[in-house]
Design a protein around this motif. Structure first.
Motif, PDB file in Angstrom:
ATOM      1  N   ASP A  11      38.468 -34.577 -17.857  1.00  0.00           N
ATOM      2  CA  ASP A  11      37.759 -33.358 -17.447  1.00  0.00           C
ATOM      3  C   ASP A  11      38.239 -32.120 -18.184  1.00  0.00           C
ATOM      4  O   ASP A  11      38.085 -30.989 -17.704  1.00  0.00           O
ATOM      5  N   TYR A  12      38.783 -32.313 -19.393  1.00  0.00           N
ATOM      6  CA  TYR A  12      39.322 -31.178 -20.142  1.00  0.00           C
ATOM      7  C   TYR A  12      38.608 -31.019 -21.485  1.00  0.00           C
ATOM      8  O   TYR A  12      38.238 -31.998 -22.139  1.00  0.00           O
ATOM      9  N   ASN A  26      39.659 -26.418 -18.147  1.00  0.00           N
ATOM     10  CA  ASN A  26      39.261 -27.372 -17.124  1.00  0.00           C
ATOM     11  C   ASN A  26      37.741 -27.404 -17.130  1.00  0.00           C
ATOM     12  O   ASN A  26      37.089 -26.402 -16.839  1.00  0.00           O
ATOM     13  N   VAL A  75      35.727 -29.694 -15.440  1.00  0.00           N
ATOM     14  CA  VAL A  75      35.190 -30.590 -14.415  1.00  0.00           C
ATOM     15  C   VAL A  75      33.757 -30.202 -14.059  1.00  0.00           C
ATOM     16  O   VAL A  75      32.927 -31.050 -13.750  1.00  0.00           O
ATOM     17  N   ILE A 135      42.684 -22.551 -18.854  1.00  0.00           N
ATOM     18  CA  ILE A 135      43.938 -22.761 -18.125  1.00  0.00           C
ATOM     19  C   ILE A 135      45.174 -22.532 -18.978  1.00  0.00           C
ATOM     20  O   ILE A 135      46.245 -22.221 -18.451  1.00  0.00           O
TER      21      ILE A 135
END
Length: 406
Positions: free
Chosen positions: A63-64, A78, A80, A88
């Motif tokens: 999810d990155y 991130n 997602v 981040i």
């Protein structure tokens, strides 16, 4: 008396000409040299998220989303929810151009070095190892100070005498030398120079394939270098094969034995920049004319690779300014530079050029990844994400903007 004045004027004229020739100056870009020792000593990779000034390679893992800023480092998001990517962290890595991820370990180049980071906490990646001087081709001679093994970390404008012109000109570079995946690894774009397959990291530079064993993902072990030839640009894995694009063709390697790639064939084309993606039967190659790559034509080539030892040209279609490309089932997405992102129905490879599905004309695009959640496109204004559940009708979800300083 008149004769004496003429002699004096002639002398003045001659001396002026000598002065112009020997002491004349011109404005050029002068390289800034550093040693790798000094670069390593200043390393402090992890920092808070920061704005993106220039986009480079893109990569997705779980999810990155990873976005390279050429020469500076890697922005980590991130992802997602592709409609709301969240910054981040930023990895400050001098000289970084490429990256790949396997089993939670991030591999990134830093000029001549290969760095390995632990991504257990992507907000604060931990540097695990540094393989020094594995990309030695970046080391240069500083002819002005007569010192070897230096790195060019930038350029500055400077006035230079004409007598030094031949020394400075070779350093004047204006550009940075910018699908199935293996379990546990991520996915890069078609412009990538790093890829992971069969627990090995393969990295290419302009002439060489560099091979590392990453069965112990935390400690890459250098295996060997394989000389391919000049003009190497991109690398793309598919099953047990590597497809390496150069500005004169495509080289295919068998990697059934991952530590010992075997060259199967070479496919030659006109001189041009050359990213490639493949499926079971065909390789799709974009050829872009330009001052860096040479060549005068902008094309999409479809190459029959059902016999990997005998790749054969199937069809050629005209484009306008092609860069990266991606396949999603029977849809081919092509980044056509300033002419936009284009999608084609690739179900019949003999008719691709006649089956344009959609063009996003306002999106100057360079590379694209067909990810599991979104179509990710590197554009002039930033990194765009699209819902492509309807392959022929993209719906923009988000954009991570480029913010250039004035």
């Amino acid at each position: 008396m008149k004769r004496i004045w003429l002699i004096l004027l002639g002398c003045i004229a001659l001396s002026s000409c000598d002065k112009i020739e020997s002491k004349g100056m011109y404005l050029t870009r002068v390289p800034i040299f550093e040693t790798m020792e000094s670069i390593r000593a200043k390393a402090n990779p992890v920092s808070s998220p920061t704005t993106i000034v220039q986009t480079g390679k893109i990569y997705i893992y779980q999810d990155y989303l990873f976005i390279n800023e050429p020469g500076k480092g890697i922005h980590i998001f991130n992802n997602v929810d592709p409609s709301k990517p969240l910054a981040i962290s930023f990895l400050s890595i001098p000289g970084n151009v490429d990256l790949a991820v396997l089993d939670g370990k991030l591999y990134a180049d830093s000029f001549t070095d290969l760095l390995t980071f632990d991504l257990e906490n992507p907000a604060s990646p931990k540097l695990l190892t540094r393989n020094k001087d594995v990309f030695k081709m970046l080391l240069q001679m500083d002819y002005f100070n007569n010192t070897a093994d230096r790195i060019i970390t930038g350029f500055r404008d400077s006035l230079v005498s004409y007598s030094q012109k031949d020394k400075y000109s070779p350093y004047d570079r204006k550009e940075l030398l910018y699908n199935e995946t293996n379990s546990g690894s991520g996915q890069g774009g078609s412009m990538a120079r790093f890829t992971i397959a069969n627990k090995h990291l393969y990295a290419v530079d302009q002439t060489t394939l560099h091979l590392f064993n990453v069965q112990n993902a935390s400690k890459p072990a250098y295996v060997k270098d394989i000389k391919i030839g000049p003009g190497i640009e991109t690398i793309f894995p598919f099953k047990n094969s590597l497809f390496i694009g150069s500005n004169t063709g495509m080289v295919i390697y068998d990697i059934t034995t991952a530590s010992a790639p075997v060259e199967l064939s070479r496919y030659a084309h006109i001189r041009a920049c050359d990213p490639v993606v493949v499926n079971e039967k065909y390789a799709f190659v974009t050829l872009r004319a330009g001052v860096v790559c040479g060549g005068l034509q902008n094309l999409l080539e479809v190459i029959d690779i059902q016999d990997l030892r005998k790749p054969m040209l199937k069809n050629t279609f005209t484009l306008e300014n092609p860069y990266g490309l991606a396949l999603a089932d029977q849809t081919l997405y092509v980044c056509d530079g300033k002419f936009g992102l284009k999608s084609f129905d690739a179900s019949d490879v003999s008719q691709i050029g006649n089956k344009l599905l959609e063009t996003h004309k306002d999106l100057t695009s360079m590379d694209v990844i067909a990810g599991p959640k979104s179509l990710i496109v590197v554009g002039e204004k930033g990194v765009h994400q699209y819902d492509y559940s309807n392959k022929a009708k993209l719906k923009e979800l988000s954009i991570i903007p480029v913010i250039r300083s004035n």
